[in-house]
Scaffold this motif. Sequence first.
Motif, mmCIF file in Angstrom:
data_model
loop_
_atom_site.group_PDB
_atom_site.id
_atom_site.type_symbol
_atom_site.label_atom_id
_atom_site.label_comp_id
_atom_site.label_asym_id
_atom_site.label_seq_id
_atom_site.Cartn_x
_atom_site.Cartn_y
_atom_site.Cartn_z
ATOM 1 N N LEU A 250 -1.585 -0.720 -6.843
ATOM 2 C CA LEU A 250 -2.974 -0.879 -6.408
ATOM 3 C C LEU A 250 -3.637 -2.085 -7.062
ATOM 4 N N VAL B 159 -4.961 -1.184 1.519
ATOM 5 C CA VAL B 159 -5.730 0.061 1.600
ATOM 6 C C VAL B 159 -5.192 0.941 2.724
ATOM 7 N N ALA C 184 2.158 1.703 -3.410
ATOM 8 C CA ALA C 184 1.106 2.252 -4.267
ATOM 9 C C ALA C 184 0.882 3.733 -4.006
ATOM 10 N N PHE D 165 -1.901 2.557 1.739
ATOM 11 C CA PHE D 165 -2.148 3.594 0.736
ATOM 12 C C PHE D 165 -2.732 4.853 1.379
ATOM 13 N N GLY E 279 0.814 -1.210 0.000
ATOM 14 C CA GLY E 279 0.000 0.000 0.000
ATOM 15 C C GLY E 279 0.847 1.259 0.000
#
Length: 406
Positions: free
Chosen positions: A158, A177, A151, A180, A148
């Motif tokens: 992702l 998630v 990303a 990120f 994450g």
Amino acid sequence: MPFTTPFWGLFDYQLDLDVYREGARTVWEGGSLYDAKLLGQMDYTYAPVSVVVLMPFAWMSFEAARIVWSIGIIVALYVVIMLCFAALGRRATWPLRSLAVGLVAVSMLLEPVRTTIWYGQINVFLLLVILADLLRPDGSRLKGIGAGIAAGIKLTPLIFLLYYALLRRWRTMAGVVGGFLLTMVVGFVFLPSASWSYWTDKLFDSNRVGAPQTLGNQSLRGMIANLAHSDAPNQLLWLTVVLIALGLGMTAAVLAHRNGHELLALSVVGMTSCAISPMSWGHHWVWFVPVLVICVDLVLRTDLSPIRRMLAGAGGVLLVLVAFAWRTHFAYPMWFVNRVMPDAYLMGLFFKAETGPAWAQFFLVYPYNAIFLGTVLATIVVLGRRSAVPDPADVTSVSPRPGKLS
């Protein structure tokens, strides 16, 4: 080409590293990160949190920064290769370490790695972060956070959200998630204005990264643009091809996972992200490194038939030949990013399309998509034929393999 060749030598350019430094310096001096033209004409294309990570390099001289960065890439390559061998069930013996050093040298002959070093790119570091995170066993603490964060710096990782959604690995998905979102929060805390500009505007302008019709753009969109000789490739055709590639890539990755080949699964997902991205320069395809390690591991396995080991060896040799840093000399003045060069030495098989015979140009403009397609189809054919497929919940991330170096 000698390492010391002016401008074109392996350690004699590092333009992107200089762009990273100038972006960080622009922020440090209170400038607008995404409106500034760095080094006279370059745009900053990564997410705002990357500036926080790269700030120490803005405080160094360029010479010091590129020495540290280049050494870092080589060390990261070695760690990536050792991580791959560990994921394949091999212990870190001295013969294995020696083999890993040799594979670092071979990897540096591949255009994605060679160009990563020459430009001073970040891809090998992101590859390391992702593999170190996602090769851990399912249920590992905070698994997915590293991917994450990667990303949050460069959006393409992702795609692992889709991979883990197909596997119903909700906890790892939550980690991706979470990592990120953490990078977004850090970006807004330290760079609120730049973060707002990036996430609401600059993110959606793929032309900031480069024009689609560039031979170095090894994505499917780049392939279509180059074959059609247009910077505005047909959107419907591109989306159709992307959906097909995504379907094939995810099918191969899930099959690999269910059969205990997690490193192969992650590598296929990584290559899929390069194929479907609007812009994928050659140096984005560093996912060839773990695929090469897989081929070497299969060759060394004593429990495989000689034919299978030969096929694995042939696949590894073919990968090296296609992804090799083939040199093409253009003996005329050329505008190269921010200066005019009297001639040019460009790396990669795709540049042979400029000088090769007409009949071969169709095949030369997209060699990396060919590697992706070949890997995906081979995975589907070989693993799809197995009758006994265990449930994903019963397969661990690391599958031990016997071999002389283990």
